[in-house]
Design an enzyme around this catalytic site. Structure first.
Site, PDB file in Angstrom:
ATOM      1  CG  ASP A 139     -45.474  24.266 -90.507  1.00 60.66           C
ATOM      2  OD1 ASP A 139     -46.400  24.859 -89.927  1.00 60.66           O
ATOM      3  OD2 ASP A 139     -45.469  24.025 -91.724  1.00 60.66           O
ATOM      4  CG  ASP A 186     -56.489  32.651 -92.795  1.00 60.61           C
ATOM      5  OD1 ASP A 186     -56.118  32.651 -91.597  1.00 60.61           O
ATOM      6  OD2 ASP A 186     -56.173  31.752 -93.607  1.00 60.61           O
ATOM      7  CG  ASP A 195     -45.677  29.565 -89.299  1.00 54.00           C
ATOM      8  OD1 ASP A 195     -44.649  29.067 -89.796  1.00 54.00           O
ATOM      9  OD2 ASP A 195     -46.820  29.355 -89.744  1.00 54.00           O
TER      10      ASP A 195
HETATM   11  P1  ATP Z   1     -51.329  24.475 -91.857  1.00 55.90           P
HETATM   12  O1  ATP Z   1     -51.593  23.594 -90.702  1.00 55.90           O
HETATM   13  O2  ATP Z   1     -51.835  23.940 -93.108  1.00 55.90           O
HETATM   14  O3  ATP Z   1     -49.884  24.942 -91.954  1.00 55.90           O
HETATM   15  P2  ATP Z   1     -51.749  27.243 -91.276  1.00 55.90           P
HETATM   16  O4  ATP Z   1     -52.948  28.003 -90.812  1.00 55.90           O
HETATM   17  O5  ATP Z   1     -50.546  27.243 -90.376  1.00 55.90           O
HETATM   18  O6  ATP Z   1     -52.228  25.780 -91.586  1.00 55.90           O
HETATM   19  P3  ATP Z   1     -50.048  28.477 -93.193  1.00 55.90           P
HETATM   20  O7  ATP Z   1     -50.191  28.551 -94.674  1.00 55.90           O
HETATM   21  O8  ATP Z   1     -48.851  27.820 -92.613  1.00 55.90           O
HETATM   22  O9  ATP Z   1     -51.372  27.769 -92.692  1.00 55.90           O
HETATM   23  O10 ATP Z   1     -50.186  29.969 -92.652  1.00 55.90           O
HETATM   24  C1  ATP Z   1     -49.748  30.381 -91.381  1.00 55.90           C
HETATM   25  C2  ATP Z   1     -50.651  31.496 -90.869  1.00 55.90           C
HETATM   26  O11 ATP Z   1     -50.599  32.621 -91.746  1.00 55.90           O
HETATM   27  C3  ATP Z   1     -52.125  31.140 -90.782  1.00 55.90           C
HETATM   28  O12 ATP Z   1     -52.435  30.476 -89.584  1.00 55.90           O
HETATM   29  C4  ATP Z   1     -52.779  32.500 -90.868  1.00 55.90           C
HETATM   30  O13 ATP Z   1     -52.706  33.173 -89.630  1.00 55.90           O
HETATM   31  C5  ATP Z   1     -51.881  33.229 -91.853  1.00 55.90           C
HETATM   32  N1  ATP Z   1     -52.355  33.086 -93.236  1.00 55.90           N
HETATM   33  C6  ATP Z   1     -52.039  32.108 -94.117  1.00 55.90           C
HETATM   34  N2  ATP Z   1     -52.645  32.288 -95.294  1.00 55.90           N
HETATM   35  C7  ATP Z   1     -53.345  33.431 -95.181  1.00 55.90           C
HETATM   36  C8  ATP Z   1     -54.184  34.169 -96.059  1.00 55.90           C
HETATM   37  N3  ATP Z   1     -54.405  33.745 -97.301  1.00 55.90           N
HETATM   38  N4  ATP Z   1     -54.749  35.307 -95.590  1.00 55.90           N
HETATM   39  C9  ATP Z   1     -54.503  35.739 -94.331  1.00 55.90           C
HETATM   40  N5  ATP Z   1     -53.748  35.082 -93.462  1.00 55.90           N
HETATM   41  C10 ATP Z   1     -53.162  33.961 -93.859  1.00 55.90           C
HETATM   42 MG    MG Z   2     -48.567  26.429 -90.919  1.00 55.53          MG
END
Ligand code: ATP
Ligand code: MG
Length: 446
Positions: free
Chosen positions: A71, A147, A73
């Site tokens: 997805d 993170d 963001d």
């Molecule tokens: P995925 O491919 O699983 O979606 P993702 O990194 O995009 O991995 P998301 O949960 O969609 O995970 O989160 C989007 C973004 O938000 C992350 O890339 C990170 O920058 C931030 N983020 C998510 N969770 C946290 C957290 N617990 N603490 C700090 N930043 C976070």
């Molecule tokens: Mg994501």
């Protein structure tokens, strides 16, 4: 100067980072066509309205690492209310994080506003855990509250540049997962980051940086304080990552399983249970990696199956084996209700277990009735795994594999020919005994 020195000693990105590294298309090669049309259009509209807007987080990371993002963001300097006003088809969601879902037909992107790091917002509990995280900030503040460095990259489809405030671009090239800032402090703020590290490193084949990883064992207990619904959501993400088998090994190695459920520990044991669970995780990964879905109820039924199985100890010739199974299920369900597994899944899990008894009976009309059970498919798939694990004869699994493919009109004659095959045929001597009233749970199709 002094702040910069302290920041460096603490492993915090310093103010020096406020001017980002700008990586041009020639270097990163992200094809703008790989950005979802909905994200591109949303960003273009925000630009037209005079705002900054970028693709951020997992999508930029995945594109740089050569994976297809699941997805997209978007992050902007517009507040949620402003975003909501700009896009007719949008809505504000969330409490801890307020963000806007912007819809383009069936597609949707999440639009969040640059947020300040946690020091700036006075919203932690006594243990340093974050309660709210809604203080708006600048783009570089937004980067350092994320993170991992590879998750803090911003892509601007207009200039085709990647903006890097924390050294994430080099880390993508080194396949390195590195926490931003001081590791222990970041885990205290949000212990789920430790689980995220396991999931992302396994899914994307990244090495976890040694300073990022070294506090894991000691800080594993922090996960006990995380609300169970959040742990469940994160565990389901691990299940859907396609790397469950290796992630569970890591989760157990760092001691994170105590907060999830202790049963995961069984993969460590060179036991029958351990082998069965390893097989289940491997099969789950195979399904996910070939684009199939997995049912959480099925997985949890497997994780807790040894609890039922060791209590059941059935003897096929004993007609009371269903009663014994129901008692075993009831006892195992008590343990189940003490985990983070949502109550709504428990009925499905029990059905899958219950069917393991009913699938033993291949006499008369019983097989046809079982075929109509709403959970038959899951029950049969479960039996198949038990067959591979050597828990039930392959002949039993083959029988059901063949039977379910028989056309409905041919079932009766097929059963006449095949009903004598093994299974749980009660001995006649036992059947003549007067039946005692038994407290057996009756499934709806019985
Ligand atoms: P995925 O491919 O699983 O979606 P993702 O990194 O995009 O991995 P998301 O949960 O969609 O995970 O989160 C989007 C973004 O938000 C992350 O890339 C990170 O920058 C931030 N983020 C998510 N969770 C946290 C957290 N617990 N603490 C700090 N930043 C976070
Ligand atoms: Mg994501």
């Amino acid at each position: 100067m002094i702040k910069r020195l302290i920041d460096r000693l603490m492993g915090q990105p310093s103010e020096k980072m406020s001017s980002p590294l700008r990586i041009s298309f020639d270097e990163h090669n992200i094809d703008v066509d790989h950005i979802s049309p909905c994200a591109s259009r949303t960003i273009a509209t925000l630009h037209q309205e005079g705002h900054e807007a970028y693709v951020v987080g997992g999508a930029v990371r995945d594109l740089l690492l050569g994976f297809v993002p699941k997805d997209f963001d978007v992050v902007t300097d517009a507040t949620p209310e402003e975003v909501r006003r700009i896009f007719r088809n949008s809505r504000i969601i969330g409490r801890r994080f307020r963000l806007v879902h912007v819809y383009c037909g069936r597609d949707m992107v999440e639009v969040s506003t640059f947020r300040a790091p946690h020091e700036a917002s006075n919203s932690k509990d006594r243990k340093g855990r974050l309660l709210r995280d809604n203080t708006f900030g600048s783009i570089n503040e937004d980067a350092i509250r994320r993170d991992f460095t590879v998750n803090a990259l911003f892509y601007d489809p207009r200039s085709k540049e990647v903006l890097d405030f924390c050294g994430g671009y080099v880390d993508t090239q080194k396949n390195l997962l590195r926490i931003i800032g001081a590791p222990v402090q970041r885990y205290r703020e949000d212990p789920v980051r430790m689980l995220r590290a396991i999931r992302l490193s396994e899914k994307l084949s990244l090495t976890i940086d040694s300073k990022t990883k070294s506090p894991f064992k000691k800080q594993a207990g922090l996960l006990d304080g995380v609300p169970t619904a959040r742990l469940y959501d994160e565990f389901i993400k691990v299940v859907k990552s396609g790397s469950l088998a290796s992630a569970v090994e890591q989760i157990v190695a760092f001691g994170f399983h105590s907060a999830l459920f202790k049963k995961l520990d069984e993969v460590k044991a060179r036991s029958k249970e351990g082998d069965f669970l390893r097989l289940v995780y491997k099969k789950t990964d195979e399904r996910i990696n070939s684009g199939k879905s997995v049912s959480p109820a099925f997985l949890f039924a497997a994780v807790f199956w040894p609890e039922v199985n060791k209590r059941w100890k059935y003897v096929e010739s004993d007609p009371k084996y269903m009663g014994a199974l129901v008692r075993a299920i009831d006892e195992a369900s008590i343990g189940l209700s003490q985990t983070f597994i949502p109550k709504r899944l428990i009925a499905d899990i029990r059905d899958i277990w219950y069917l393991q008894g009913r699938l033993l009976n291949r006499r008369g009309k019983k097989p046809t009735q079982v075929l109509r059970h709403t959970k038959f498919r899951a029950g049969y798939d479960f039996l198949e795994l038990r067959g591979i694990a050597g828990e039930v004869p392959e002949e039993l699994v083959d029988w059901w594999t063949r039977f379910q493919d028989i056309e409905p009109e041919d079932r009766e004659s097929w059963l006449e020919k095949n009903t004598k095959l093994g299974g749980a045929e009660p001995k006649k001597r036992v059947r003549r005994r007067p039946r005692k009233k038994r407290n057996i749970e009756i499934s709806p199709d019985q």
